[in-house]
Write a protein that holds these residues in place. Sequence first.
Motif, mmCIF file in Angstrom:
data_model
loop_
_atom_site.group_PDB
_atom_site.id
_atom_site.type_symbol
_atom_site.label_atom_id
_atom_site.label_comp_id
_atom_site.label_asym_id
_atom_site.label_seq_id
_atom_site.Cartn_x
_atom_site.Cartn_y
_atom_site.Cartn_z
ATOM 1 N N ASP A 80 5.884 5.405 0.043
ATOM 2 C CA ASP A 80 5.515 6.751 -0.409
ATOM 3 C C ASP A 80 4.011 6.898 -0.656
ATOM 4 O O ASP A 80 3.492 8.012 -0.666
ATOM 5 C CB ASP A 80 6.248 7.077 -1.716
ATOM 6 N N ALA A 81 3.337 5.782 -0.940
ATOM 7 C CA ALA A 81 1.890 5.843 -1.201
ATOM 8 C C ALA A 81 1.285 4.460 -0.980
ATOM 9 O O ALA A 81 1.986 3.456 -1.051
ATOM 10 C CB ALA A 81 1.626 6.299 -2.632
ATOM 11 N N PHE A 82 -0.013 4.441 -0.712
ATOM 12 C CA PHE A 82 -0.710 3.167 -0.517
ATOM 13 C C PHE A 82 -1.790 2.957 -1.580
ATOM 14 O O PHE A 82 -2.471 3.912 -1.976
ATOM 15 C CB PHE A 82 -1.410 3.130 0.850
ATOM 16 N N LEU A 83 -1.938 1.703 -2.012
ATOM 17 C CA LEU A 83 -3.166 1.308 -2.704
ATOM 18 C C LEU A 83 -4.048 0.683 -1.629
ATOM 19 O O LEU A 83 -3.688 -0.353 -1.054
ATOM 20 C CB LEU A 83 -2.885 0.286 -3.808
ATOM 21 N N GLY A 84 -5.179 1.313 -1.330
ATOM 22 C CA GLY A 84 -6.089 0.779 -0.310
ATOM 23 C C GLY A 84 -6.817 -0.442 -0.847
ATOM 24 O O GLY A 84 -6.971 -0.621 -2.055
ATOM 25 N N ALA A 85 -7.282 -1.306 0.084
ATOM 26 C CA ALA A 85 -7.949 -2.554 -0.312
ATOM 27 C C ALA A 85 -9.412 -2.278 -0.669
ATOM 28 O O ALA A 85 -10.208 -1.927 0.199
ATOM 29 C CB ALA A 85 -7.859 -3.554 0.829
ATOM 30 N N GLY A 86 -9.744 -2.427 -1.947
ATOM 31 C CA GLY A 86 -11.075 -2.093 -2.438
ATOM 32 C C GLY A 86 -12.205 -2.795 -1.712
ATOM 33 O O GLY A 86 -13.199 -2.172 -1.333
ATOM 34 N N HIS A 87 -12.052 -4.102 -1.488
ATOM 35 C CA HIS A 87 -13.159 -4.851 -0.880
ATOM 36 C C HIS A 87 -13.429 -4.404 0.559
ATOM 37 O O HIS A 87 -14.569 -4.377 1.004
ATOM 38 C CB HIS A 87 -12.858 -6.352 -0.901
ATOM 39 N N VAL A 145 -4.294 9.954 5.826
ATOM 40 C CA VAL A 145 -3.733 10.770 4.745
ATOM 41 C C VAL A 145 -3.207 12.090 5.315
ATOM 42 O O VAL A 145 -2.090 12.522 5.007
ATOM 43 C CB VAL A 145 -4.811 11.022 3.666
ATOM 44 N N GLU A 146 -4.017 12.702 6.179
ATOM 45 C CA GLU A 146 -3.637 14.004 6.746
ATOM 46 C C GLU A 146 -2.449 13.872 7.690
ATOM 47 O O GLU A 146 -1.476 14.619 7.601
ATOM 48 C CB GLU A 146 -4.834 14.597 7.524
ATOM 49 N N LYS A 147 -2.524 12.898 8.592
ATOM 50 C CA LYS A 147 -1.490 12.771 9.626
ATOM 51 C C LYS A 147 -0.121 12.466 9.010
ATOM 52 O O LYS A 147 0.885 13.039 9.401
ATOM 53 C CB LYS A 147 -1.896 11.683 10.624
ATOM 54 N N TYR A 148 -0.096 11.522 8.056
ATOM 55 C CA TYR A 148 1.206 11.083 7.515
ATOM 56 C C TYR A 148 1.522 11.729 6.166
ATOM 57 O O TYR A 148 2.541 11.440 5.569
ATOM 58 C CB TYR A 148 1.233 9.552 7.412
ATOM 59 N N LYS A 149 0.630 12.592 5.696
ATOM 60 C CA LYS A 149 0.812 13.297 4.418
ATOM 61 C C LYS A 149 1.187 12.310 3.309
ATOM 62 O O LYS A 149 2.200 12.451 2.630
ATOM 63 C CB LYS A 149 1.880 14.389 4.565
ATOM 64 N N ILE A 150 0.355 11.305 3.164
ATOM 65 C CA ILE A 150 0.659 10.229 2.212
ATOM 66 C C ILE A 150 -0.561 9.957 1.325
ATOM 67 O O ILE A 150 -1.694 9.937 1.819
ATOM 68 C CB ILE A 150 1.105 8.954 2.978
ATOM 69 N N PRO A 151 -0.366 9.786 0.006
ATOM 70 C CA PRO A 151 -1.495 9.461 -0.867
ATOM 71 C C PRO A 151 -2.020 8.041 -0.598
ATOM 72 O O PRO A 151 -1.228 7.119 -0.424
ATOM 73 C CB PRO A 151 -0.911 9.535 -2.278
ATOM 74 N N LYS A 200 3.217 15.403 -8.201
ATOM 75 C CA LYS A 200 2.777 16.782 -7.944
ATOM 76 C C LYS A 200 2.955 17.175 -6.479
ATOM 77 O O LYS A 200 2.572 18.280 -6.075
ATOM 78 C CB LYS A 200 1.302 16.931 -8.318
ATOM 79 N N GLY A 201 3.455 16.246 -5.679
ATOM 80 C CA GLY A 201 3.639 16.527 -4.254
ATOM 81 C C GLY A 201 2.335 16.614 -3.483
ATOM 82 O O GLY A 201 2.248 17.232 -2.429
ATOM 83 N N LYS A 202 1.289 15.969 -4.008
ATOM 84 C CA LYS A 202 -0.007 16.018 -3.325
ATOM 85 C C LYS A 202 -0.191 14.799 -2.425
ATOM 86 O O LYS A 202 0.473 13.777 -2.600
ATOM 87 C CB LYS A 202 -1.138 16.023 -4.355
ATOM 88 N N TYR A 203 -1.112 14.882 -1.495
ATOM 89 C CA TYR A 203 -1.508 13.699 -0.732
ATOM 90 C C TYR A 203 -3.018 13.758 -0.496
ATOM 91 O O TYR A 203 -3.524 14.585 0.224
ATOM 92 C CB TYR A 203 -0.723 13.562 0.588
#
Lengths: 347, 368
Positions: free
Chosen positions: B187-194, B208-214, B238-241
């Motif tokens: 449902d959502a990703f934590l991106g890799a900071g480094h 984010v736009e293509k898959y509508k995912i945070p 909130k249903g945001k991405y």
Amino acid sequence: MLMMLACPLPKLDFDTINLGHGSGGTLTSQLLDAGVFKILENDLLNKKHDGAIFNINGKVAMSTDTYVVSPIFFEGGNIGDLAVNGTVNDLAMCGAAAKYLTLSFVLEEGLKMTEFWEVLNSIRAACDAAGVQIITGDTKVVEKGKGDKIFINTTGIGLVHPEAAIDTDHIKPGDKIILSGPLARHGITIMSHRQGLGFESTISSDTRALNKVVLSLLDEFGKNIHFLRDPTRGGLATVLNEIAIGARAGIDISQKNICIEEDVSGACEMLGLDPLYVANEGLFVAVVDASVAEAFLYRLQDWEHGEMAAIIGEITNDHPRQVVMRSLIGGRRVVNMLPGEQLPRIC
Amino acid sequence: MKYLSEFRSPEIVAALLKEIRETVKGQWQIMEVCGGQTHSLVKNGILNMLPSNIQMVHGPGCPVCVTPVNLIDKAVHLAVEHKVILCSYGDMIRVPGSGMSLLEAKSKGADVRILYSPLEALKIANENPDREVVFFAVGFETTAPANALSVIQAKQSGIKNYSILTSHVLVPPAIAAIMADPECKVDAFLGAGHVCAIMGMSEYYPIVEKYKIPIVITGFEPVDLLEGILMAVKQLEKGKYLLENQYSRIVEAAGNTSALKAIDEIFEVTDREWRGIGEISSSGYGVKDAYSAFDAMKKFKFDMIESHEDASCRSGDIMKGKIKPDQCPNFGIKCTPVQPLGAPMVSSEGACAAYYYFNRLLVEETLL
């Protein structure tokens, strides 16, 4: 360095070790007479016999270990004092006061005499500090490339304290686990010395003899000390797992009570190593009856190297044979054994 | 330890956990992309502190785990047959190849050295002009600048006996590949900071736009991870991405321009095979033709048998977030760190190893 002044390197026909020094001939005699016997002398060694003959009365503990550390010199010590302290400490963990040690060298052809001399002097100093004597030994030389400067084996014998009852069978739920000082200094010292690390520090090894403090704790707390172990190779995590398996009990520890000095902790972060698995050479873990834990800790903190001693956990009936740690942030996780040496991570 | 201790504060952690509990209503699966994040989540006991309706699933961001077995075989081949000085990051050397790992090759006499940086390998090359020195250049975008720099310096210094065996992989195509899988439940990703510290943030907007995912770019300390999870949960509820940056103390939108310049000088984007996952188009770096003298793939002949790996290893499903390590039938039985079936059980950043070392008991019984 002080001992170097006390016993300087004599004028010799050679300045490096060669194969002849291990041959048993004249060169061997020269090396032993000019060096080993002179520096390590005592009544039993002075007989220069093939073995030592002595009386020892009472319950005896015996231990052996081989030292191959590279580099042989590091901040806080060298392979010589490490070889004495290591075996003295193994005996102390059996509740025994080390009395006599054997000493065997495997020297690599080409080793500088100045280096060998410094190691010998450190051995003598460590023996004096621990109150033990080298009473017999051996010297072999291998071809260049077939060793790594110097390997040492020491075997020790010591009298077991009359009140000592160190055995995993004596460990019971509720016992407290006490760590005698800050973690990971020796291993990080060695790592920071290894070639190619591009990392320098002022951290020094914690190598030291533990027999005096352990024996005095046995005087006072006797059978209430249920188990002792020094967390050398494999570090604290490995020792705690061995205790949990040996005692068929669980162990709960708290990360916030495990002391790691800031510079050591920083080095571990940089090197990607977990300090729980890094080697120590002057630390011990004691499992003691809960009724004496506070008094034991108080005594230990009186010792010159015991300021940072702490109760780090306890034995539990839950999760037998496993070590569980409460993390700094309050989570819980298992602390397992590693299959081999800890390897640095990529990023 | 200033700048670290505040990100390990039990009080801040407790406050974040409270806010997460108060915010979360739905059932969410959040994937942390990077193996370093997996390691931190498990090692700090965070997985067992989160409310049960937030499930963390562990992504493919362990470079050691996704390095194809064929490349490990090539590294072993270089060390054993070509007798090069094979330099590698530490946790690569235990990963099983078709025949043997680099560690086994070392025990059989191959000259395998563990280093912290490719620049050390360059130094070794300089000191051993009569030997070929190869650096096993593994990693995501994070290690690419240092590897690129070693080639740039080798060329500048006229060092001819140095090359890199490249296995660089890229995060955004991997996220896109996971999302494109019809069975994906993330449902959502934590991106890799480094990774974003090097690359910046721009590559993630299209995903984010293509898959509508945070996607929340997140750091590695406990406070970072919980803040990242909270930001993701707030969006989900909130249903945001949106693309958000939790790791703003390190990550700048434009990335690190000098690192990017070094990467651009040496590498070009190519198709890559990911161990356990398969080939993903435009998902890695290869050495540009202008620098092929420093590309071990082109410099050496690889006359070797075809690579193969244990078909029963489910590491691909684990890295795509389809199952957790302890849901694999081999976990802890046929597959352990001593006798691994696949790389995630060996690498310290691998999800299977993290579960095996730190989470095994918690899998069997709940402690909290």
